[in-house]
Design an enzyme around this catalytic site. Structure first.
Site, PDB file in Angstrom:
ATOM      1  N   LYS A   1       0.838  -1.110  -0.168  1.00 42.31           N
ATOM      2  CA  LYS A   1      -0.034  -0.036   0.023  1.00 42.31           C
ATOM      3  C   LYS A   1       0.837   1.156   0.047  1.00 42.31           C
ATOM      4  O   LYS A   1       1.903   1.234   0.861  1.00 42.31           O
ATOM      5  CB  LYS A   1      -0.748   0.157   1.099  1.00 42.31           C
TER       6      LYS A   1
ATOM      7  N   LYS B   1     -13.199  -7.603  -9.230  1.00 39.30           N
ATOM      8  CA  LYS B   1     -13.640  -7.973  -8.154  1.00 39.30           C
ATOM      9  C   LYS B   1     -15.171  -8.415  -8.350  1.00 39.30           C
ATOM     10  O   LYS B   1     -15.764  -7.606  -8.624  1.00 39.30           O
ATOM     11  CB  LYS B   1     -13.228  -7.086  -6.887  1.00 39.30           C
TER      12      LYS B   1
HETATM   13  O1  LIG Z   1      -8.010  -9.696   0.123  1.00 43.38           O
HETATM   14  C1  LIG Z   1      -6.840  -9.499   0.223  1.00 43.38           C
HETATM   15  O2  LIG Z   1      -5.784 -10.212   0.179  1.00 43.38           O
HETATM   16  C2  LIG Z   1      -6.421  -7.860  -0.615  1.00 43.38           C
HETATM   17  C3  LIG Z   1      -7.302  -6.992  -0.129  1.00 43.38           C
HETATM   18  C4  LIG Z   1      -6.956  -5.504  -0.602  1.00 43.38           C
HETATM   19  O3  LIG Z   1      -5.748  -5.340  -0.929  1.00 43.38           O
HETATM   20  C5  LIG Z   1      -8.089  -4.510  -0.618  1.00 43.38           C
HETATM   21  C6  LIG Z   1      -9.229  -4.946  -0.266  1.00 43.38           C
HETATM   22  C7  LIG Z   1     -10.061  -3.869  -0.197  1.00 43.38           C
HETATM   23  C8  LIG Z   1      -9.793  -2.742  -0.410  1.00 43.38           C
HETATM   24  C9  LIG Z   1      -8.575  -2.276  -0.418  1.00 43.38           C
HETATM   25  O4  LIG Z   1      -7.548  -2.118   0.905  1.00 43.38           O
HETATM   26  C10 LIG Z   1      -7.778  -3.372  -1.158  1.00 43.38           C
HETATM   27  C11 LIG Z   1      -7.755  -3.268  -2.565  1.00 43.38           C
HETATM   28  O5  LIG Z   1      -7.913  -2.147  -2.865  1.00 43.38           O
HETATM   29  O6  LIG Z   1      -7.510  -3.993  -3.443  1.00 43.38           O
HETATM   30 MG   LIG Z   2      -7.236  -1.908  -4.750  1.00 45.16          MG
END
Ligand SMILES: O=C(O)CCC(=O)C1=CC=C[C@@H](O)[C@@H]1C(=O)O
Ligand SMILES: [Mg+2]
Length: 371
Positions: free
Chosen positions: A163, A262
C-alpha cells in the site's frame, strides 16, 4: 429451477493480521454468507464482501442485508430460473448495491454448476488447472515491511502488493527494491493521490512496478487517462470500475493498462466474466482482486482467475493468510506459489455450516411460503 429457500448468515471473523491502508484498518471482518437451496435440495453458496463501514465503497454489511432482505431475495423466491445470468438480469430492476446483488448471484452460480455436475471453473469456461498466488503485505511500520515480504516470498507468492500514499511511497519502495530487485511488485494507492502529485508518482517509475493501482479518486476515469500519459508505470483501476460500462469507458479513454476485477465490486460473476471478455478483446490484462473474504468468495476468485485473460497473479492468497480457521474444507493452500483450481462440482469445497452458525451474529431463512 425453483428456489426452495435462501438462508443468510451475518458472520464475524478475526483477521490473523490487521489489514491497514491509509483509509483505515480492518481487524474484525463481518461478512454475509448466503445459502440458496433448490427444490431438489441442491445448495449453492455466495458471499457479500462489503465492509462494516463505507470506507472502500458506499456499501456496508448493513445496507447489503437490507437490500437482500427487502428486495433481492423476495423477488428471487418467486421466479423460475434456468441460468444464473437470469438471476443477474432479474436484479437489474434495482439500482446500485453491487456487492449485495453479487452475494446472491454467486450462490446461483454455485448452485447451477452443482446441478450441472461441473466445477465452477469448468462451468464458466476456465482454462487453467492452477493459478498463480499473490499477496498483499500491509504492516503498521515500514521497518516491518522487509521481514513481512521476506516471509511471503519464502512461502512462494509470485507477486507482492504493498500500500502506498504520499507519506509512504518513494522511501518504502526504494527499501523494498534494494532487498528484492527482481520481485514482481505492485503498489495500491486507494485514491491517495491527485493530479498535483504527477511528479511524485513519476519518480516511482524507477522501481519498475508491475502497476500502480487506483492512484486517483475512486470515481475517476478522466484524470487517470491524463496521469497514464505521464507515467511509464501501468495504471490499474480497482474502485473506479464498478460496472461493465466503466470498463468500456476506461479502455476507450486509455485510463489504465490493467484492470483489477472483483466479483463483488462489479455486481456479480456475470459482470466479472463480461469485463474479462471485454478486456481480452482489447488487449488489457486483468487480475482478480481480493476483499479479505472467507473461503467461499475466495473459491469464486480462484474459478474466475482460471479464465484465460487473468494473466497477472491476483490478491488470491491461502486461507491461513487471513484466518485461524476458514469456513470451507479443504482450506485454500498455496503450493510453490500456485493454487489448484478445484475439479469437484460448484465451488469445489464443502462449507462448514456448523462453524458458520457458531460465528453468526444473525441468521435469517427466507422461504416462498413465508412471504
Ligand atoms: O484480500 C486481499 O488479500 C487483499 C485485499 C485488498 O488489498 C483490498 C481490499 C479492499 C480494499 C483495499 O484496501 C484493497 C484493494 O484496494 O484491493
Ligand atoms: Mg485496490
Amino acid at each position: 429451477m425453483k428456489i426452495k429457500k435462501i438462508e443468510m448468515f451475518l458472520t464475524k471473523l478475526e483477521l490473523l493480521q490487521p489489514f491497514r491502508t491509509h483509509l483505515g484498518t480492518v481487524s474484525e471482518r463481518e461478512s454475509i454468507l448466503l445459502k440458496m437451496t433448490d427444490m431438489d435440495g441442491v445448495s449453492g453458496w455466495g458471499e457479500v464482501v462489503a465492509f462494516s463501514s463505507p470506507w472502500y465503497t458506499e456499501e456496508t454489511i448493513q445496507t447489503s442485508w437490507h437490500m437482500l432482505e427487502d428486495f433481492f431475495i423476495p423477488s428471487l423466491l418467486q421466479g423460475q430460473w434456468e441460468h444464473p445470468g437470469e438471476i443477474h438480469n432479474a436484479l437489474l430492476v434495482w439500482k446500485g448495491n453491487p456487492m449485495a446483488r453479487a452475494g446472491v448471484e454467486m450462490a446461483a452460480w454455485d448452485l447451477f454448476a452443482k446441478r450441472a455436475g461441473k466445477s465452477l471453473a469448468d462451468f464458466i469456461g476456465g482454462t487453467r488447472k492452477r493459478i498463480d498466488a499473490g499477496v498483499v503485505v500491509s504492516v503498521d511500520t515500514p521497518s516491518k515491511m522487509i521481514d513481512a515480504i521476506n516471509l511471503r516470498v519464502k512461502e512462494g507468492y509470485q507477486r507482492v502488493k504493498v500500500k502506498i500514499d504520499p507519506g509512504h511511497d518513494y522511501e518504502m519502495l526504494h527499501a523494498i527494491r534494494r532487498e528484492f530487485p527482481q520481485l514482481a511488485l505492485m503498489a495500491d494507492a486507494n485514491s491517495a493521490y491527485t493530479l498535483n502529485d504527477v511528479d511524485r508518482l513519476k519518480k516511482l517509475d524507477e522501481f519498475q512496478l508491475l502497476m500502480i493501482e487506483q492512484p486517483l479518486a475512486s470515481d475517476d476515469i478522466i484524470e487517470h487517462a491524463e496521469l497514464q500519459k505521464a507515467l511509464s508505470t501501468p495504471i490499474c483501476l480497482d474502485e473506479s470500475i464498478v460496472s461493465y460500462n466503466d470498463a468500456v469507458h476506461a479502455i476507450k479513454l486509455g485510463s489504465c493498462q490493467v484492470i483489477n476485477i472483483k466479483i463483488g465490486r462489479v455486481g456479480g460473476l456475470t459482470n466479472a466474466i463480461r469485463i474479462h471478455d471485454l478486456c481480452m478483446r482489447n488487449g488489457i490484462p486483468v487480475w482478480c482482486g481480493g476483499m479479505l473474504e472467507t473461503g467461499i468468495s475466495r473459491s469464486f476468485n480462484i474459478a474466475l482467475a482460471s479464465l484465460p485473460n487473468f494473466t497477472i497473479p491476483g490478491d488470491i492468497s491461502s486461507s491461513s493468510r487471513y484466518w485461524k480457521k476458514d469456513v470451507i474444507e479443504p482450506e485454500v493452500v498455496v503450493t510453490q506459489g500456485k493454487i489448484s483450481v478445484p475439479t469437484s462440482p460448484g465451488i469445489g469445497h464443502s462449507v462448514n455450516e456448523k462453524y458458520i452458525k457458531e460465528i453468526s451474529a444473525k441468521i435469517k431463512t427466507f422461504q416462498k411460503e413465508d412471504l
